[in-house]
Design an enzyme around this catalytic site. Structure first.
Site, PDB file in Angstrom:
ATOM      1  N   LYS A 239       2.755   4.263  14.439  1.00 50.78           N
ATOM      2  CA  LYS A 239       3.065   5.465  13.636  1.00 50.78           C
ATOM      3  C   LYS A 239       2.044   6.570  13.891  1.00 50.78           C
ATOM      4  CE  LYS A 239       1.655   5.776   9.134  1.00 50.78           C
ATOM      5  NZ  LYS A 239       0.935   7.037   8.883  1.00 50.78           N
ATOM      6  N   ASN A 240       0.766   6.213  13.837  1.00 47.47           N
ATOM      7  CA  ASN A 240      -0.250   7.262  13.956  1.00 47.47           C
ATOM      8  C   ASN A 240      -0.357   7.830  15.367  1.00 47.47           C
ATOM      9  OD1 ASN A 240      -0.722   7.056  11.278  1.00 47.47           O
ATOM     10  ND2 ASN A 240      -2.744   6.109  11.435  1.00 47.47           N
TER      11      ASN A 240
ATOM     12  N   CYS B 234      -4.420  13.285  -1.800  1.00 44.44           N
ATOM     13  CA  CYS B 234      -3.518  12.182  -2.114  1.00 44.44           C
ATOM     14  C   CYS B 234      -4.354  11.116  -2.798  1.00 44.44           C
ATOM     15  CB  CYS B 234      -2.836  11.655  -0.855  1.00 44.44           C
ATOM     16  SG  CYS B 234      -3.976  10.982   0.328  1.00 44.44           S
TER      17      CYS B 234
ATOM     18  N   ARG C 187      -9.348  14.677   0.828  1.00 44.02           N
ATOM     19  CA  ARG C 187      -8.875  14.920   2.195  1.00 44.02           C
ATOM     20  C   ARG C 187      -8.813  16.398   2.588  1.00 44.02           C
ATOM     21  NH1 ARG C 187      -4.374  10.577   3.777  1.00 44.02           N
ATOM     22  NH2 ARG C 187      -5.319  10.898   5.793  1.00 44.02           N
TER      23      ARG C 187
ATOM     24  N   ASP D 214      -7.759   1.808   7.415  1.00 44.13           N
ATOM     25  CA  ASP D 214      -6.348   1.499   7.171  1.00 44.13           C
ATOM     26  C   ASP D 214      -6.081   0.000   7.000  1.00 44.13           C
ATOM     27  OD1 ASP D 214      -5.627   4.126   7.124  1.00 44.13           O
ATOM     28  OD2 ASP D 214      -4.726   4.167   9.121  1.00 44.13           O
TER      29      ASP D 214
ATOM     30  N   ARG E 124       6.931   4.237   4.574  1.00 45.17           N
ATOM     31  CA  ARG E 124       6.249   5.282   5.342  1.00 45.17           C
ATOM     32  C   ARG E 124       5.621   4.705   6.602  1.00 45.17           C
ATOM     33  NH1 ARG E 124       1.782   8.223   2.800  1.00 45.17           N
ATOM     34  NH2 ARG E 124       1.779   8.875   4.954  1.00 45.17           N
TER      35      ARG E 124
HETATM   36  C1  UD1 Z   1      -5.899   9.553  10.205  1.00 46.84           C
HETATM   37  C2  UD1 Z   1      -4.784   8.563  10.024  1.00 46.84           C
HETATM   38  C3  UD1 Z   1      -5.023   7.726   8.767  1.00 46.84           C
HETATM   39  C4  UD1 Z   1      -6.400   7.081   8.793  1.00 46.84           C
HETATM   40  C5  UD1 Z   1      -7.471   8.125   9.083  1.00 46.84           C
HETATM   41  C6  UD1 Z   1      -8.840   7.516   9.307  1.00 46.84           C
HETATM   42  C7  UD1 Z   1      -2.871   9.662  11.019  1.00 46.84           C
HETATM   43  C8  UD1 Z   1      -1.546  10.289  10.814  1.00 46.84           C
HETATM   44  N1  UD1 Z   1      -3.529   9.276   9.913  1.00 46.84           N
HETATM   45  O1  UD1 Z   1      -5.870  10.442   9.105  1.00 46.84           O
HETATM   46  O2  UD1 Z   1      -4.014   6.705   8.715  1.00 46.84           O
HETATM   47  O3  UD1 Z   1      -6.674   6.487   7.545  1.00 46.84           O
HETATM   48  O4  UD1 Z   1      -7.148   8.869  10.274  1.00 46.84           O
HETATM   49  O5  UD1 Z   1      -8.819   6.589  10.325  1.00 46.84           O
HETATM   50  O6  UD1 Z   1      -3.313   9.478  12.132  1.00 46.84           O
HETATM   51  N2  UD1 Z   1     -12.350  14.942   6.786  1.00 46.84           N
HETATM   52  C9  UD1 Z   1     -13.075  16.060   6.415  1.00 46.84           C
HETATM   53  N3  UD1 Z   1     -12.642  17.279   6.853  1.00 46.84           N
HETATM   54  C10 UD1 Z   1     -11.552  17.436   7.645  1.00 46.84           C
HETATM   55  C11 UD1 Z   1     -10.826  16.284   8.037  1.00 46.84           C
HETATM   56  C12 UD1 Z   1     -11.267  15.041   7.591  1.00 46.84           C
HETATM   57  O7  UD1 Z   1     -14.074  15.955   5.714  1.00 46.84           O
HETATM   58  O8  UD1 Z   1     -11.209  18.564   8.000  1.00 46.84           O
HETATM   59  C13 UD1 Z   1     -12.783  13.626   6.314  1.00 46.84           C
HETATM   60  C14 UD1 Z   1     -11.710  12.878   5.546  1.00 46.84           C
HETATM   61  O9  UD1 Z   1     -11.654  13.286   4.186  1.00 46.84           O
HETATM   62  C15 UD1 Z   1     -12.167  11.448   5.710  1.00 46.84           C
HETATM   63  C16 UD1 Z   1     -12.714  11.440   7.143  1.00 46.84           C
HETATM   64  O10 UD1 Z   1     -13.024  12.805   7.440  1.00 46.84           O
HETATM   65  O11 UD1 Z   1     -13.195  11.162   4.812  1.00 46.84           O
HETATM   66  C17 UD1 Z   1     -11.765  10.909   8.198  1.00 46.84           C
HETATM   67  O12 UD1 Z   1     -10.505  11.555   8.060  1.00 46.84           O
HETATM   68  P1  UD1 Z   1      -9.543  11.851   9.272  1.00 46.84           P
HETATM   69  O13 UD1 Z   1      -9.951  11.074  10.480  1.00 46.84           O
HETATM   70  O14 UD1 Z   1      -9.372  13.316   9.417  1.00 46.84           O
HETATM   71  O15 UD1 Z   1      -8.161  11.265   8.735  1.00 46.84           O
HETATM   72  P2  UD1 Z   1      -6.739  11.803   9.160  1.00 46.84           P
HETATM   73  O16 UD1 Z   1      -6.814  12.290  10.559  1.00 46.84           O
HETATM   74  O17 UD1 Z   1      -6.181  12.691   8.106  1.00 46.84           O
END
Ligand code: UD1
Length: 421
Positions: A23-24, A117, A122, A308, A400
């Site tokens: 999925k990711n 969420c 996030r 995850d 999902r």
């Molecule tokens: C992706 C995955 C999700 C997984 C996560 C971490 C997808 C669709 N989803 O989510 O399943 O749990 O990686 O492996 O691929 N953060 C910030 N600022 C930002 C972006 C992120 O502070 O602009 C923080 C987040 O709050 C979190 C950490 O960085 O604490 C990692 O998040 P991130 O890797 O961005 O998660 P996603 O890419 O949203």
């Protein structure tokens, strides 16, 4: 119509589970099809609510999309729209990764902010910081980020954040950099296999990209990209979930189409706990041993233990006598499942980003509430291991991310049924 899952626990499981496509990996790859007028064919796409949401978003932006069996074809030559609407972005954060490709292609984009969420606030600051470095100006209006980048150009960007690298911020930046002038260097890029996959897909489209899968990704902008044919690899989180489910129910299970090399942290921890993983080509055989030890984990970005799989690992530890400590360094608030596991007789207390699990010998079935995707999977694991009947409400979260979960489970002997509420 709301549905619930009813599970009769403690039935022995046996047989083979086929793992679906990731999925990711597929979500950013679908977003990348916005970078071209050419036709792309993507195989092994899991039929999930999240993939359907991304397809709906692509259609709303002007793409023609066909989804037959597990193959998605994206094409069409209508002009691309630049607005990604709230109703599609708010239901799934992955939608936010259309921002990079829209900016690359149209030099402007208006994308709804995804919001928080249950697993935490996030933020998207890293996405915006990276894109600003490429020359995009942003304003926020009415819950949307509006980006304007007529003169975007490559540069060197440090993308590390307080919680480590960001998967989707890396994806957004990679895609934005493919079609702009000059060289972009992303340092402290996410190293997740899904980012490697995205890099391979972009290369097939004609992008000049190296280093994907490492902390430094280098992209040389090109004038245009073409459609590509790609097969999505196995979902490592789905595979990890079935491995933990086999461990919790003390069942020997075989996973087909699974990639053990992406699950080294889980394999290491399970060996400590008392489960052997036999890995061969695309097959993993899970063999729980007689001794089960409490085992502590800390989640980190890849190749660390994946956040995850944190909830599912906690379900296993809840049912393993002794004390284990579970720390989430990626999403420090991702602990909503503790209260539900405790309703099944688990003894878990939270202290900040740490959960202290005092494992019990037996969990007991109970009515519980699914709160998010991976927490739901943890409740399925706990329900299958527990004595008696478990009812999991709000089961739509599972759809999902887990293709046909109850059918896959029924095939290996689980007593699980879906019932209308
Ligand atoms: C992706 C995955 C999700 C997984 C996560 C971490 C997808 C669709 N989803 O989510 O399943 O749990 O990686 O492996 O691929 N953060 C910030 N600022 C930002 C972006 C992120 O502070 O602009 C923080 C987040 O709050 C979190 C950490 O960085 O604490 C990692 O998040 P991130 O890797 O961005 O998660 P996603 O890419 O949203």
């Amino acid at each position: 119509m709301l549905e619930k899952l009813v599970i009769e626990g403690q039935h022995p499981l046996k047989g083979t589970v086929e793992i679906s496509g990731s999925k990711n990996a597929v979500l950013p790859i679908l977003a990348a099809t916005l970078l071209t007028e050419g036709t792309s064919i993507i195989e092994n796409v899991p039929r999930l609510r999240d993939t359907l949401t991304m397809i709906a978003l692509l259609r709303s932006l002007g793409k023609d999309v066909d989804f037959t069996k597990n193959t998605v074809t994206v094409g069409g030559n209508k002009p691309l729209k630049h607005i990604a609407e709230y109703k599609l972005v708010s239901t799934m954060r992955g939608s936010f990764c259309v921002l990079g490709p829209l900016l690359a292609k149209l030099k402007k984009a208006k994308v709804s902010l995804p919001g928080g969420c249950v697993i935490g606030v996030r933020p998207v600051d890293l996405h915006l910081k990276g894109l600003k470095s490429l020359g995009v100006k942003f304003e926020v209006d009415g819950g949307y980020v509006i980006g304007d980048g007529p003169r975007m150009k490559g540069c060197q960007i440090y993308l590390g954040g307080v919680f480590g690298s960001s998967v989707l911020a890396t994806a957004n930046l990679m895609m934005a950099a493919t079609l702009i002038k000059g060289e972009t260097v992303i340092d402290s890029a996410a190293c997740e296999p899904e980012i490697y996959d995205l890099g391979c897909f972009l290369s097939k489209m004609g992008a000049q990209i190296t280093g994907h899968g490492t902390p430094r990704i280098i992209i040389q902008g090109v004038k245009e990209l073409k459609g590509a044919h790609y097969r999505i690899g196995p979902d490592r989180v789905e595979a990890g979930t079935y491995i933990l489910l086999a461990a919790a129910t003390k069942s020997t299970l075989t996973l087909k189409n699974a990639d053990c090399s992406q699950l080294v942290a889980l394999k290491d921890k399970l060996e400590e706990h008392g489960v052997e993983l036999q890995c061969e080509l695309q097959t993993i055989v899970v063999k729980p041993k007689f001794i089960r030890r409490p085992t502590s984990i800390t989640t980190y970005p890849y190749p660390g233990f994946p956040t995850d799989l944190q909830a599912q690992f906690m379900a296993l530890m809840a049912n393993t006598p002794g004390v284990s400590v579970i720390t989430d360094k990626v999403f420090p608030d991702r602990f909503i499942h503790i209260a539900e596991l405790n309703r099944m007789g688990a003894q878990i207390r939270r202290e900040g980003s740490i959960a202290v699990v005092e494992g019990v010998r037996v969990l007991h079935g109970a009515p519980v509430m699914a709160s998010d995707l991976r927490a739901s999977a943890a409740l399925v694991i706990a329900g299958l291991a527990a004595k008696g009947k478990t009812e999991i409400h709000r089961v739509y979260h599972l759809e999902r991310g887990y293709e046909g979960m109850e059918h896959k489970l029924q095939k290996i002997g689980a007593k699980i049924t879906r019932v209308k509420e």
